[in-house]
Scaffold this motif. Structure first.
Motif, PDB file in Angstrom:
ATOM      1  N   SER A 386       0.835  -1.213   0.000  1.00 33.46           N
ATOM      2  CA  SER A 386       0.000   0.000   0.000  1.00 33.46           C
ATOM      3  C   SER A 386       0.864   1.255   0.000  1.00 33.46           C
ATOM      4  N   LEU A 387       1.904   1.262   0.830  1.00 34.04           N
ATOM      5  CA  LEU A 387       2.806   2.412   0.895  1.00 34.04           C
ATOM      6  C   LEU A 387       3.505   2.640  -0.435  1.00 34.04           C
ATOM      7  N   LEU A 388       3.954   1.562  -1.063  1.00 40.33           N
ATOM      8  CA  LEU A 388       4.628   1.693  -2.359  1.00 40.33           C
ATOM      9  C   LEU A 388       3.712   2.289  -3.416  1.00 40.33           C
ATOM     10  N   SER A 389       2.425   1.952  -3.374  1.00 38.61           N
ATOM     11  CA  SER A 389       1.500   2.496  -4.369  1.00 38.61           C
ATOM     12  C   SER A 389       1.318   4.003  -4.172  1.00 38.61           C
ATOM     13  N   VAL A 390       1.293   4.451  -2.907  1.00 40.46           N
ATOM     14  CA  VAL A 390       1.163   5.893  -2.627  1.00 40.46           C
ATOM     15  C   VAL A 390       2.431   6.629  -3.060  1.00 40.46           C
ATOM     16  N   ILE A 391       3.589   6.045  -2.768  1.00 40.59           N
ATOM     17  CA  ILE A 391       4.857   6.652  -3.191  1.00 40.59           C
ATOM     18  C   ILE A 391       4.907   6.751  -4.714  1.00 40.59           C
ATOM     19  N   PHE A 392       4.440   5.714  -5.381  1.00 35.59           N
ATOM     20  CA  PHE A 392       4.394   5.725  -6.844  1.00 35.59           C
ATOM     21  C   PHE A 392       3.548   6.898  -7.349  1.00 35.59           C
ATOM     22  N   VAL A 393       2.373   7.088  -6.769  1.00 38.42           N
ATOM     23  CA  VAL A 393       1.487   8.181  -7.189  1.00 38.42           C
ATOM     24  C   VAL A 393       2.151   9.531  -6.953  1.00 38.42           C
ATOM     25  N   TRP A 394       2.741   9.706  -5.768  1.00 40.35           N
ATOM     26  CA  TRP A 394       3.371  10.988  -5.425  1.00 40.35           C
ATOM     27  C   TRP A 394       4.558  11.283  -6.338  1.00 40.35           C
ATOM     28  N   PHE A 395       5.465  10.317  -6.480  1.00 41.07           N
ATOM     29  CA  PHE A 395       6.703  10.545  -7.234  1.00 41.07           C
ATOM     30  C   PHE A 395       6.424  10.791  -8.707  1.00 41.07           C
ATOM     31  N   THR A 396       5.586   9.949  -9.316  1.00 40.42           N
ATOM     32  CA  THR A 396       5.333  10.087 -10.758  1.00 40.42           C
ATOM     33  C   THR A 396       4.443  11.270 -11.084  1.00 40.42           C
ATOM     34  N   SER A 397       3.668  11.741 -10.107  1.00 37.62           N
ATOM     35  CA  SER A 397       2.837  12.928 -10.340  1.00 37.62           C
ATOM     36  C   SER A 397       3.657  14.203 -10.258  1.00 37.62           C
ATOM     37  N   ALA A 398       4.788  14.131  -9.592  1.00 44.38           N
ATOM     38  CA  ALA A 398       5.583  15.329  -9.342  1.00 44.38           C
ATOM     39  C   ALA A 398       6.592  15.615 -10.442  1.00 44.38           C
ATOM     40  N   ILE A 399       6.838  14.640 -11.324  1.00 42.57           N
ATOM     41  CA  ILE A 399       7.844  14.842 -12.359  1.00 42.57           C
ATOM     42  C   ILE A 399       7.235  14.634 -13.743  1.00 42.57           C
ATOM     43  N   THR A 400       7.911  15.150 -14.749  1.00 47.46           N
ATOM     44  CA  THR A 400       7.453  14.987 -16.131  1.00 47.46           C
ATOM     45  C   THR A 400       8.584  14.408 -16.973  1.00 47.46           C
ATOM     46  N   ILE A 401       8.213  13.736 -18.052  1.00 48.65           N
ATOM     47  CA  ILE A 401       9.178  13.194 -19.012  1.00 48.65           C
ATOM     48  C   ILE A 401       8.773  13.705 -20.386  1.00 48.65           C
ATOM     49  N   ALA A 402       9.644  14.476 -20.989  1.00 43.83           N
ATOM     50  CA  ALA A 402       9.375  15.056 -22.315  1.00 43.83           C
ATOM     51  C   ALA A 402       8.055  15.816 -22.329  1.00 43.83           C
ATOM     52  N   GLY A 403       7.772  16.541 -21.226  1.00 47.10           N
ATOM     53  CA  GLY A 403       6.572  17.351 -21.149  1.00 47.10           C
ATOM     54  C   GLY A 403       5.313  16.615 -20.745  1.00 47.10           C
ATOM     55  N   THR A 404       5.389  15.305 -20.571  1.00 47.32           N
ATOM     56  CA  THR A 404       4.230  14.508 -20.178  1.00 47.32           C
ATOM     57  C   THR A 404       4.416  14.039 -18.742  1.00 47.32           C
ATOM     58  N   PRO A 405       3.364  14.134 -17.885  1.00 43.83           N
ATOM     59  CA  PRO A 405       3.509  13.653 -16.516  1.00 43.83           C
ATOM     60  C   PRO A 405       3.966  12.197 -16.487  1.00 43.83           C
ATOM     61  N   ALA A 406       4.969  11.917 -15.655  1.00 46.41           N
ATOM     62  CA  ALA A 406       5.499  10.549 -15.575  1.00 46.41           C
ATOM     63  C   ALA A 406       4.406   9.570 -15.159  1.00 46.41           C
ATOM     64  N   TYR A 407       3.454  10.042 -14.345  1.00 50.42           N
ATOM     65  CA  TYR A 407       2.369   9.165 -13.900  1.00 50.42           C
ATOM     66  C   TYR A 407       1.604   8.605 -15.098  1.00 50.42           C
ATOM     67  N   SER A 408       1.251   9.475 -16.051  1.00 56.62           N
ATOM     68  CA  SER A 408       0.496   9.036 -17.223  1.00 56.62           C
ATOM     69  C   SER A 408       1.279   8.013 -18.034  1.00 56.62           C
ATOM     70  N   ILE A 409       2.581   8.216 -18.129  1.00 55.23           N
ATOM     71  CA  ILE A 409       3.411   7.303 -18.913  1.00 55.23           C
ATOM     72  C   ILE A 409       3.513   5.943 -18.238  1.00 55.23           C
ATOM     73  N   VAL A 410       3.765   5.938 -16.924  1.00 50.35           N
ATOM     74  CA  VAL A 410       3.951   4.676 -16.216  1.00 50.35           C
ATOM     75  C   VAL A 410       2.641   3.895 -16.146  1.00 50.35           C
ATOM     76  N   VAL A 411       1.519   4.596 -15.930  1.00 54.79           N
ATOM     77  CA  VAL A 411       0.229   3.898 -15.872  1.00 54.79           C
ATOM     78  C   VAL A 411      -0.066   3.200 -17.194  1.00 54.79           C
ATOM     79  N   SER A 412       0.375   3.791 -18.296  1.00 54.95           N
ATOM     80  CA  SER A 412       0.156   3.139 -19.582  1.00 54.95           C
ATOM     81  C   SER A 412       0.937   1.829 -19.677  1.00 54.95           C
ATOM     82  N   CYS A 413       1.986   1.698 -18.855  1.00 50.86           N
ATOM     83  CA  CYS A 413       2.771   0.457 -18.817  1.00 50.86           C
ATOM     84  C   CYS A 413       2.149  -0.586 -17.896  1.00 50.86           C
TER      85      CYS A 413
END
Length: 528
Positions: A386-413
């Motif tokens: 559960s903690l890892l899932s929250v960390i994942f949401v926080w970390f990937t929401s806070a950064i972007t890759i090539a102008g796209t939120p990292a969260y959106s990219i990782v969720v697609s994976c």
């Protein structure tokens, strides 16, 4: 007078049944540390709850309406469900022969080797932890769209992470107190999803101005157009719009591996688990198609619906449905989505527990594999996943890759990782069924020839799903997926090949019997 132990048995589940379940588990080298409290319906309900057509079916609806239009639902939904259902059928056959927690990891090992099992475990574990984060983020956006102004919630990083952390913490706490409470809530979730989907279908049909049934088989191409560009930034061909739109049902109809992850807590697991997998897909497919088709019939017109992007569900409800009725439905949908996350915590924690039980997590396996004597659940695995899932949401929401939120990219994976973890044991089963590694089918038996046909179709489906999963705007998913596999291979040959022993196989099973008795005594298991 019946004993406390006898009273704890599920209705219709005898001591002889329990002994047989434990015998099968012992035969695979594992102790009955978790408590068998889940009935066949409960096993179905946990997968049905994770699939949760009221979560993915609503939160990802724009994928279809802003792409290929009504035909993406009327025809695309059944096609996507069928593709996902191939995996459920093949995994169901394997689960009947090998009903263990963390099934995918164990199947990948016993049907292949230590590496294929290890790779299956990491693919599945990463997929489950990220999908838990994605489900609860989806719940945040549903709550934000339905009740955000009432509670003063804004779409900010802080509000999103705090909401997800509170939601996930509540789901973990419920799981902490035993499978009995969790099963009761997921049973309720199963009934609630059925009832809410039926009610939503009827309300949508009653709110429609007219019934243009042709919408359900009429295709358009809205990609790259006004409004739709928030979902589809660039225009693609009509065929590609339909193909990538299949991600709506494919993203939604997943998570049925939860039935396998809770095998050791399910009564008559060799029968109940495969049945739970297949029936959860079947009923989700039917009821999902009904309410989504009703939504397509209700909206004023498809052109305006496409312009709404991800907000299409709330736009349609606001435009056509009585406000009081709408809010009652929103409450039911929100509860269903919360319970979807609850079931996902159960699934992810059992996968982490099973992998740790065989030493899969360097430096932390002993703690993560420990089962609470009081509650008979892997408490550390529940809270860590559960903690890892929250960390994942926080970390990937806070950064972007090539102008796209990292969260959106990782969720697609996420779904790519999950289905890759499915296809590894399925493909291995294609070559081992009927042989030394898989000599006998379980009691749920489709036949060797049928399994091979289903397995081949699932492999082709995986290739197609991978292709559409890496299309723009998710093209970074290719680099992430390939990178993950390459890094995994390097880690395996550099470190894990020498350290990780995998699940007990052959003579190791007999050597573990003393340890099995000790582990069961430690948690008070007397059924063996």
């Amino acid at each position: 007078m019946e004993s406390k132990h006898e009273a704890g048995l599920a209705s219709g589940y005898t001591e002889a049944d329990k002994h047989e379940d434990i015998k099968v588990l012992h035969g695979m080298g594992y102790a009955q540390e978790l408590e068998r409290r889940m009935s066949r319906f409960s096993n179905f309900a946990i997968s049905f709850s994770i699939i949760c057509i009221l979560s993915g079916g609503i939160n990802s609806l724009g994928q279809a309406t802003s792409g290929a239009g009504g035909g993406a639902i009327g025809i695309g939904w059944p096609v996507g469900v069928a593709l996902s259902g191939l995996f459920a059928l093949a995994l169901a056959q394997i689960s009947s022969a090998y009903p263990t927690a963390g099934g995918l990891y164990h199947w990948g090992s016993i049907l292949g080797n230590r590496f294929t099992g290890w790779l299956s475990a990491w693919l599945n574990l990463l997929g489950l932890i990220t999908v838990l984060g994605a489900i609860n983020v989806g719940t945040f956006y549903f709550f934000f769209g339905a009740f955000g102004p009432i509670f003063g919630i804004e779409d900010t990083l802080t509000h999103r992470v705090v909401f997800v952390a509170a939601l996930t913490g509540a789901q973990a706490a419920i799981n902490h107190f035993g499978i009995g409470l969790t099963a009761k809530l997921t049973d309720f979730s199963g009934y609630l999803i059925f009832a809410a989907a039926v009610a939503l279908t009827l309300v949508l049909l009653a709110s429609a101005d007219s019934y243009e049934f042709s919408r359900l088989w009429t295709f358009a191409n809205y990609t790259g157009t006004e409004g739709a560009s928030s979902v589809w930034p660039t225009a693609v061909s009509g065929f590609m719009a339909f193909s990538v739109g299949l991600l709506l049902p494919i993203y939604t109809i997943t998570g049925y591996d939860a039935s396998a992850h809770t095998s050791e807590e399910t009564t008559k697991a060799a029968h109940s688990v495969p049945s739970g997998m297949v029936s959860s897909v079947l009923w989700s497919g039917i009821f999902g198609w009904l309410f989504l088709s009703a939504f397509i019939l209700m909206v004023p017109n498809m052109d305006d619906a496409a312009k709404q992007g991800w907000n299409v569900f709330f736009w349609g409800m606001d435009a056509q449905v009585n406000p009081v009725v709408k809010n009652i439905l929103y409450v039911a949908i929100f509860i269903s989505q919360f319970l979807c996350g609850l079931a996902t915590v159960t699934s992810a924690s059992r996968m982490l527990f099973a992998f740790s039980r065989d030493g899969g997590i360097p430096g932390a396996s002993a703690a993560l594999a420990k089962v609470s004597k009081a509650h008979r659940v892997p408490v550390a695995s529940i809270w860590v996943s559960s903690l890892l899932s929250v960390i994942f949401v926080w970390f990937t929401s806070a950064i972007t890759i090539a102008g796209t939120p990292a969260y959106s990219i990782v969720v697609s994976c996420t779904v790519i990782f999950l289905f890759l973890s499915f296809v590894v044991p399925i493909a291995l089963g294609l070559f081992t069924i009927g042989g030394k590694k898989w000599p006998a089918m379980g009691p749920w038996n489709m036949g060797i020839a049928t399994y091979k046909v289903v397995a081949v179709l699932a492999i082709f489906a995986m290739a197609f799903m991978f292709f559409i999963g890496i299309q723009p705007p998710n093209d970074w998913a290719l680099e992430i997926t390939v990178g993950f596999v390459l890094v995994s291979i390097v880690i395996w040959f550099a470190f894990e090949n020498r350290r990780f022993q995998g699940p007990p196989i052959g003579d190791m099973v007999a050597k573990r019997q003393a340890a099995i008795r000790a582990a069961e005594a430690a948690v008070g298991e007397t059924g063996s």
